[in-house]
Design an enzyme around this catalytic site. Structure first.
Site, PDB file in Angstrom:
ATOM      1  N   LYS A   9      73.085  45.974  89.542  1.00 59.30           N
ATOM      2  CA  LYS A   9      72.177  46.542  90.544  1.00 59.30           C
ATOM      3  C   LYS A   9      72.953  47.383  91.552  1.00 59.30           C
ATOM      4  CE  LYS A   9      68.746  44.845  93.911  1.00 59.30           C
ATOM      5  NZ  LYS A   9      68.062  43.613  94.383  1.00 59.30           N
ATOM      6  N   SER A  69      63.403  44.029  94.569  1.00 58.11           N
ATOM      7  CA  SER A  69      64.161  45.267  94.602  1.00 58.11           C
ATOM      8  C   SER A  69      64.989  45.459  93.334  1.00 58.11           C
ATOM      9  CB  SER A  69      65.076  45.286  95.836  1.00 58.11           C
ATOM     10  OG  SER A  69      66.021  44.235  95.787  1.00 58.11           O
ATOM     11  N   SER A 114      63.637  39.108  95.176  1.00 56.78           N
ATOM     12  CA  SER A 114      63.930  40.291  94.377  1.00 56.78           C
ATOM     13  C   SER A 114      64.587  40.044  93.027  1.00 56.78           C
ATOM     14  CB  SER A 114      64.787  41.270  95.186  1.00 56.78           C
ATOM     15  OG  SER A 114      64.062  41.711  96.310  1.00 56.78           O
TER      16      SER A 114
END
Length: 474
Positions: free
Chosen positions: A80, A155, A179
């Site tokens: 990420k 996210s 997330s």
């Protein structure tokens, strides 16, 4: 609802990460061809999903030819784009600055990649991870591979979209309000937020007033998540927690399960509440003791969490130039980030009390888990919204009201530090995955994983390659 996936008859086939390790060790496939297949799959689906933030294919090909050691050696992954990886810029999903690539891995990447995983690049997230949907005015949204009309969640949206679409079997995610679990729920994946401190973290996530962020992965199988925790523990051992160890079988204990369908001042929609109770019936049918209960979160929780969230935005906004360099431009931050900053700055006098109460949540969680081994809730209060519903550019007030109506259940474990896992145990009337969340006391990942393995065996997870259709469990 158009589906997008890349499952095909290549070196990756339909393997999960553990299955791919087995194929690599047996010599049925080679690391170079596995990496090449993952690159091809990513390039096939990403034009439809918008999930990739940075491509590092040359590095991946080099590692594919000469893989490092580690149990997952040769298995392709993504990281990420809010964790530092040497040579890959860390953009945090933001347009407000231009990041220079770090010279060395952060603590998370050092641990994660030491397991042998091969990074193909980095995945997109919402701006600084604040929104539960990764939608950008300039970059566009990250779309859900089960239906590109719908959000992939956030996210960790990019990671979840690529794993669900079959580009890679496992990807890094992290969770400061849900997330890992939110995109897992939206994309039909397993998403476990570990206990606070279980895995190594970059400095930024270790220095918050309340340490709400936990790193982990999104996967298509429970055994992949269990294997990642086992292998990460061999690299980084959290001495204050009992070890996870090697969880490979369903748990044998029958558990006391609390069913919660209202939290943070919000109640699950009728459809989601009904699906949650069906999952409770599944647990009862397996012999667990199940009863409805009230959330342990106090009435002040939602407002206190939002103020802490706003404080994190203020830290970014007020130190942006110092932290991110001369390219920083506040005007390029989206309305949600700026609105959270305004919320915190207008309520600075209330922040000490909010932080004090949030720090006390761990004691409330521990007391709750003296009565119940596990809490079952929906991961999210409503079904997955369409792209645009959570668009931050629509304005702070609208975006925040819609966020709070969707994300009511996940933030509690971020504040208590307890583990929780979202499992794809339900399907909405639209035919989209819908996550069910199981939470346990701090350090109880083995219990959660054992229960998750039992549920996966009793109600196999829906596959994106199967014909669409509603029903629960799938």
């Amino acid at each position: 609802m158009p589906r997008v996936h890349a499952f095909r008859d290549d070196a990756l086939a339909d393997h999960d990460a553990v299955g791919l390790v087995e194929a690599l060790r047996a010599g049925r496939v080679g690391t170079a061809e596995v990496v090449e297949a993952a690159i091809a799959r990513t390039e096939a689906v990403d034009p439809h999903l918008g999930a990739v933030a940075h491509r590092a294919y040359d590095r991946a090909r080099a590692e594919g030819r000469d893989p490092r050691g580690g149990w997952f050696a040769g298995v392709p992954t993504f990281v990420k784009d809010n964790a530092d990886v040497a040579g890959m810029p860390t953009q945090h999903g933001a347009d407000a600055f231009t990041a220079a690539p770090p010279r060395r891995d952060g603590d998370l990447a050092r641990m994660y990649l030491a397991t042998g995983l091969v990074p193909l690049g980095k995945t997109r997230l919402s701006e600084f991870g604040f929104s539960p949907a990764a939608e950008h005015a300039r970059q566009g949204p990250v779309r859900n591979p089960w239906s590109t009309d719908h959000t992939a969640g956030a996210s960790s949206a990019g990671s979840a979209a690529l794993v669900a679409a079959g580009a890679v079997p496992i990807a890094h995610a992290n969770d400061g309000g849900g997330s890992i679990r939110i995109p897992a729920a939206a994309c039909g994946l397993v998403g476990l937020k570990p206990t606070r401190g279980r895995l190594a973290q970059d400095v930024m996530n270790r220095t918050m007033p309340v340490r709400i962020v936990a790193d982990g992965v999104v996967t298509r199988s429970v055994r992949d998540t269990a294997a990642l925790l086992r292998e990460a523990e061999r690299v980084y051992r959290a001495l204050h927690l009992p070890p996870v160890g090697d969880v490979t079988r369903p748990g044998r204990r029958r558990l006391r399960v609390a069913v919660v369908t209202a939290a943070a001042g919000r109640t699950a929609s009728p459809e989601v509440a009904a699906l949650t109770r069906r999952t409770a019936d599944l647990l009862a049918g397996l012999g667990h003791h199940v009863e409805e209960a009230a959330s342990p979160a106090p009435p002040s929780f939602a407002e206190d969490f939002l103020l802490h969230w706003g404080l994190l935005a203020t830290a970014i906004v007020r130190t942006g130039r110092l932290t991110y360099g001369r390219s920083w431009d506040l005007e390029r931050c989206d309305p949600l980030t700026r609105g959270l900053d305004r919320l915190a700055t207008r309520n600075l006098h209330r922040l000490p009390g909010a932080i004090r109460r949030l720090r006390q949540a761990a004691d409330l969680g521990a007391a709750f888990h003296e009565r119940y081994d596990v809490v079952l809730s929906p991961t999210l209060a409503t079904t997955t919204p369409r792209v645009g519903h959570l668009d931050p550019s629509a304005g702070y007030d609208q975006a925040m009201e819609r966020i709070l109506s969707w994300v009511a259940f996940t933030p509690w474990q971020n504040v208590t530090g307890e583990p929780a896992v979202s499992l794809p145990l339900a399907t909405s009337a639209e035919g989209l995955p819908l996550g069910m969340m199981l939470g346990a006391g701090a350090g109880r990942e083995p219990l959660l994983l054992g229960l998750a393995l039992e549920l996966e065996e009793a109600a196999p997870f829906a596959r994106i390659t199967a014909p669409a259709g509603p029903g629960t469990p799938p």
